[in-house]
Design a protein around this motif. Structure first.
Motif, PDB file in Angstrom:
ATOM      1  N   GLU A 209     -25.126   7.126   1.718  1.00 57.06           N
ATOM      2  CA  GLU A 209     -24.416   7.912   0.415  1.00 57.06           C
ATOM      3  C   GLU A 209     -25.899   8.488  -0.238  1.00 57.06           C
ATOM      4  O   GLU A 209     -26.982   7.828  -0.225  1.00 57.06           O
ATOM      5  CB  GLU A 209     -24.065   6.888  -0.667  1.00 57.06           C
ATOM      6  CG  GLU A 209     -23.760   7.712  -1.955  1.00 57.06           C
ATOM      7  CD  GLU A 209     -23.190   6.606  -2.828  1.00 57.06           C
ATOM      8  OE1 GLU A 209     -23.245   6.708  -3.973  1.00 57.06           O
ATOM      9  OE2 GLU A 209     -23.203   5.357  -2.628  1.00 57.06           O
ATOM     10  N   LEU A 210     -25.830   9.525  -0.699  1.00 53.78           N
ATOM     11  CA  LEU A 210     -26.938  10.141  -1.573  1.00 53.78           C
ATOM     12  C   LEU A 210     -26.971   9.864  -2.968  1.00 53.78           C
ATOM     13  O   LEU A 210     -25.888  10.224  -3.699  1.00 53.78           O
ATOM     14  CB  LEU A 210     -27.012  11.681  -1.395  1.00 53.78           C
ATOM     15  CG  LEU A 210     -28.036  12.405  -2.078  1.00 53.78           C
ATOM     16  CD1 LEU A 210     -29.449  11.967  -1.706  1.00 53.78           C
ATOM     17  CD2 LEU A 210     -27.942  13.863  -2.008  1.00 53.78           C
ATOM     18  N   HIS A 211     -27.755   9.031  -3.611  1.00 46.98           N
ATOM     19  CA  HIS A 211     -27.897   8.306  -4.816  1.00 46.98           C
ATOM     20  C   HIS A 211     -28.537   9.381  -5.806  1.00 46.98           C
ATOM     21  O   HIS A 211     -29.266  10.255  -4.995  1.00 46.98           O
ATOM     22  CB  HIS A 211     -28.473   7.117  -4.747  1.00 46.98           C
ATOM     23  CG  HIS A 211     -27.817   5.871  -3.956  1.00 46.98           C
ATOM     24  ND1 HIS A 211     -26.720   5.178  -4.394  1.00 46.98           N
ATOM     25  CD2 HIS A 211     -28.159   5.522  -2.675  1.00 46.98           C
ATOM     26  CE1 HIS A 211     -26.558   4.465  -3.520  1.00 46.98           C
ATOM     27  NE2 HIS A 211     -27.351   4.556  -2.386  1.00 46.98           N
ATOM     28  N   ASP A 212     -28.671   9.364  -6.862  1.00 50.22           N
ATOM     29  CA  ASP A 212     -29.695  10.171  -7.761  1.00 50.22           C
ATOM     30  C   ASP A 212     -31.067  10.066  -7.296  1.00 50.22           C
ATOM     31  O   ASP A 212     -31.695  11.092  -7.465  1.00 50.22           O
ATOM     32  CB  ASP A 212     -29.669   9.553  -9.314  1.00 50.22           C
ATOM     33  CG  ASP A 212     -28.472   9.923  -9.700  1.00 50.22           C
ATOM     34  OD1 ASP A 212     -27.470  10.593  -9.273  1.00 50.22           O
ATOM     35  OD2 ASP A 212     -27.900   9.195 -10.980  1.00 50.22           O
ATOM     36  N   TRP A 213     -31.267   9.103  -6.632  1.00 48.82           N
ATOM     37  CA  TRP A 213     -33.112   8.713  -6.388  1.00 48.82           C
ATOM     38  C   TRP A 213     -32.978   9.266  -4.844  1.00 48.82           C
ATOM     39  O   TRP A 213     -34.288   8.987  -4.487  1.00 48.82           O
ATOM     40  CB  TRP A 213     -33.244   7.394  -6.781  1.00 48.82           C
ATOM     41  CG  TRP A 213     -32.432   6.366  -6.274  1.00 48.82           C
ATOM     42  CD1 TRP A 213     -31.251   5.774  -7.029  1.00 48.82           C
ATOM     43  CD2 TRP A 213     -32.069   5.791  -5.120  1.00 48.82           C
ATOM     44  NE1 TRP A 213     -30.813   5.041  -6.638  1.00 48.82           N
ATOM     45  CE2 TRP A 213     -31.112   4.782  -5.294  1.00 48.82           C
ATOM     46  CE3 TRP A 213     -32.733   5.641  -3.987  1.00 48.82           C
ATOM     47  CZ2 TRP A 213     -30.862   3.956  -4.136  1.00 48.82           C
ATOM     48  CZ3 TRP A 213     -32.352   5.013  -2.544  1.00 48.82           C
ATOM     49  CH2 TRP A 213     -31.507   4.063  -2.932  1.00 48.82           C
ATOM     50  N   GLY A 214     -32.112   9.131  -4.089  1.00 46.40           N
ATOM     51  CA  GLY A 214     -32.183   9.551  -2.833  1.00 46.40           C
ATOM     52  C   GLY A 214     -31.212   8.555  -1.661  1.00 46.40           C
ATOM     53  O   GLY A 214     -30.388   7.860  -2.406  1.00 46.40           O
ATOM     54  N   ARG A 226     -37.631   2.563  -5.797  1.00 46.98           N
ATOM     55  CA  ARG A 226     -37.367   3.931  -5.721  1.00 46.98           C
ATOM     56  C   ARG A 226     -36.633   4.295  -7.105  1.00 46.98           C
ATOM     57  O   ARG A 226     -36.755   5.111  -7.772  1.00 46.98           O
ATOM     58  CB  ARG A 226     -37.192   4.372  -4.555  1.00 46.98           C
ATOM     59  CG  ARG A 226     -36.886   5.901  -4.295  1.00 46.98           C
ATOM     60  CD  ARG A 226     -36.551   6.518  -2.968  1.00 46.98           C
ATOM     61  NE  ARG A 226     -36.979   7.820  -2.979  1.00 46.98           N
ATOM     62  CZ  ARG A 226     -36.360   8.583  -1.862  1.00 46.98           C
ATOM     63  NH1 ARG A 226     -36.191   8.002  -0.693  1.00 46.98           N
ATOM     64  NH2 ARG A 226     -36.518   9.935  -1.777  1.00 46.98           N
ATOM     65  N   ALA A 227     -35.519   3.571  -6.942  1.00 44.26           N
ATOM     66  CA  ALA A 227     -34.327   3.743  -7.896  1.00 44.26           C
ATOM     67  C   ALA A 227     -35.039   3.329  -9.179  1.00 44.26           C
ATOM     68  O   ALA A 227     -34.642   4.473 -10.331  1.00 44.26           O
ATOM     69  CB  ALA A 227     -33.087   2.868  -7.625  1.00 44.26           C
ATOM     70  N   HIS A 228     -35.733   2.525  -9.392  1.00 47.21           N
ATOM     71  CA  HIS A 228     -35.926   2.079 -10.935  1.00 47.21           C
ATOM     72  C   HIS A 228     -37.280   3.179 -11.196  1.00 47.21           C
ATOM     73  O   HIS A 228     -37.136   3.672 -12.645  1.00 47.21           O
ATOM     74  CB  HIS A 228     -36.595   0.616 -10.558  1.00 47.21           C
ATOM     75  CG  HIS A 228     -37.374   0.398 -12.171  1.00 47.21           C
ATOM     76  ND1 HIS A 228     -36.635  -0.044 -13.232  1.00 47.21           N
ATOM     77  CD2 HIS A 228     -38.751   0.183 -12.382  1.00 47.21           C
ATOM     78  CE1 HIS A 228     -37.350  -0.364 -14.225  1.00 47.21           C
ATOM     79  NE2 HIS A 228     -38.570  -0.393 -13.737  1.00 47.21           N
ATOM     80  N   GLY A 229     -37.870   3.658 -10.339  1.00 46.62           N
ATOM     81  CA  GLY A 229     -39.032   4.457 -10.807  1.00 46.62           C
ATOM     82  C   GLY A 229     -38.339   5.811 -10.883  1.00 46.62           C
ATOM     83  O   GLY A 229     -38.794   6.620 -12.243  1.00 46.62           O
ATOM     84  N   HIS A 230     -37.405   6.335 -10.253  1.00 43.34           N
ATOM     85  CA  HIS A 230     -36.380   7.734 -10.567  1.00 43.34           C
ATOM     86  C   HIS A 230     -35.914   7.553 -11.981  1.00 43.34           C
ATOM     87  O   HIS A 230     -35.944   8.291 -12.764  1.00 43.34           O
ATOM     88  CB  HIS A 230     -35.704   7.831  -9.296  1.00 43.34           C
ATOM     89  CG  HIS A 230     -35.136   9.211  -9.410  1.00 43.34           C
ATOM     90  ND1 HIS A 230     -33.695   9.636 -10.210  1.00 43.34           N
ATOM     91  CD2 HIS A 230     -35.491  10.537  -9.097  1.00 43.34           C
ATOM     92  CE1 HIS A 230     -33.576  10.660 -10.313  1.00 43.34           C
ATOM     93  NE2 HIS A 230     -34.541  11.370  -9.687  1.00 43.34           N
ATOM     94  N   ALA A 231     -35.213   6.237 -12.332  1.00 44.03           N
ATOM     95  CA  ALA A 231     -34.735   6.364 -13.632  1.00 44.03           C
ATOM     96  C   ALA A 231     -35.636   6.425 -14.649  1.00 44.03           C
ATOM     97  O   ALA A 231     -35.148   6.954 -15.635  1.00 44.03           O
ATOM     98  CB  ALA A 231     -33.889   4.820 -13.597  1.00 44.03           C
TER      99      ALA A 231
END
Length: 247
Positions: A209-214, A226-231
């Motif tokens: 799956e392509l998440h908001d962060w990749g 990566r997800a935390h940083g993107h948020a």
């Protein structure tokens, strides 16, 4: 270092992940000639190597100056590193901690070897600047990501090769939110979107799956970071147009 002679050449350690893609943009913004180098060391997330070609091609398309500066890509087989390493990045085992407290995703000697081979290739290619995505802010305690380690290795490489290499680590003091912000400043939303869609950082090698962060499994340490940083980066964008500070 941040300032560089405009006519100098640089070699970027380019894995196909978020950090190395940002470092490539950083180098393309500063040097007239930029080449890239990837390593196949039997990594569990080898899919990252498959992302490199698309990232290079589409990053060049973002800016005609970048297209003119981007030179050849190189890949080196360091399978011996994976063969001699017993880590969760080179074996199908659960990710955890070692007895000394370091994550077992730490591959001993990896960055030391990467930078040494990069310098050797740079010697042949006439590239005196080597750019890597090592970071002491979001680095999980890896000793070969520390600023002192990189500085010491630069001294050793210059002594051993009678050259004046400069090892650049533009992300050294940035967290992941600041790394996203740096990409935004270098290439705008188009570069951020490209990194989200086409880079790969997941330790398990999951595209899915392509998440908001990749792309990624969403649960390994690399995905969570990566997800935390993107948020945090997206949150800062919505607060009065502020961007996270990035060194």
């Amino acid at each position: 270092m941040t300032g560089s002679p405009r006519n100098a050449g640089a070699l970027v350690l380019f894995s196909g992940g978020q950090d190395s893609a940002t470092c490539l943009a950083w180098a393309l913004d500063r040097f007239d000639r930029v080449e890239t180098l990837g390593f196949d060391y039997g990594q569990r997330h080898r899919v990252e190597l498959d992302c490199r070609g698309t990232l290079r091609e589409r990053m060049a398309a973002l800016d005609p100056r970048w297209a003119a500066r981007l030179g050849p890509d190189h890949t080196l087989d360091l399978g011996v590193l994976g063969a001699m390493s017993e880590t969760s990045l080179t074996r199908e085992v659960e990710i955890g901690l070692r007895e000394d407290g370091l994550p077992d995703t730490f591959v001993p000697g990896r960055n030391l070897l990467f930078l040494t081979f990069a310098a050797a290739l740079g010697f042949r290619r006439g590239l005196d600047h080597v750019v890597g995505g090592m970071c002491e802010t979001d680095y999980s305690g890896y000793p070969d990501c520390r600023d002192d380690t990189i500085k010491a290795l630069q001294v050793a490489l210059n002594l051993g090769m009678a050259k004046q290499f400069v090892l650049h680590t533009p992300l050294m003091w940035l967290d992941k939110a600041e790394t996203w912000a740096l990409a935004q400043r270098l290439g705008g939303a188009a570069l951020v979107d490209l990194i989200v869609a086409e880079s790969h950082t997941c330790y398990l090698g999951t595209r899915g799956e392509l998440h908001d962060w990749g792309h990624g499994c969403g649960s390994c340490p690399a995905c969570r970071l990566r997800a935390h940083g993107h948020a945090r980066y997206r949150e800062a964008l919505t607060l009065d147009g502020r961007m996270p500070a990035a060194g």
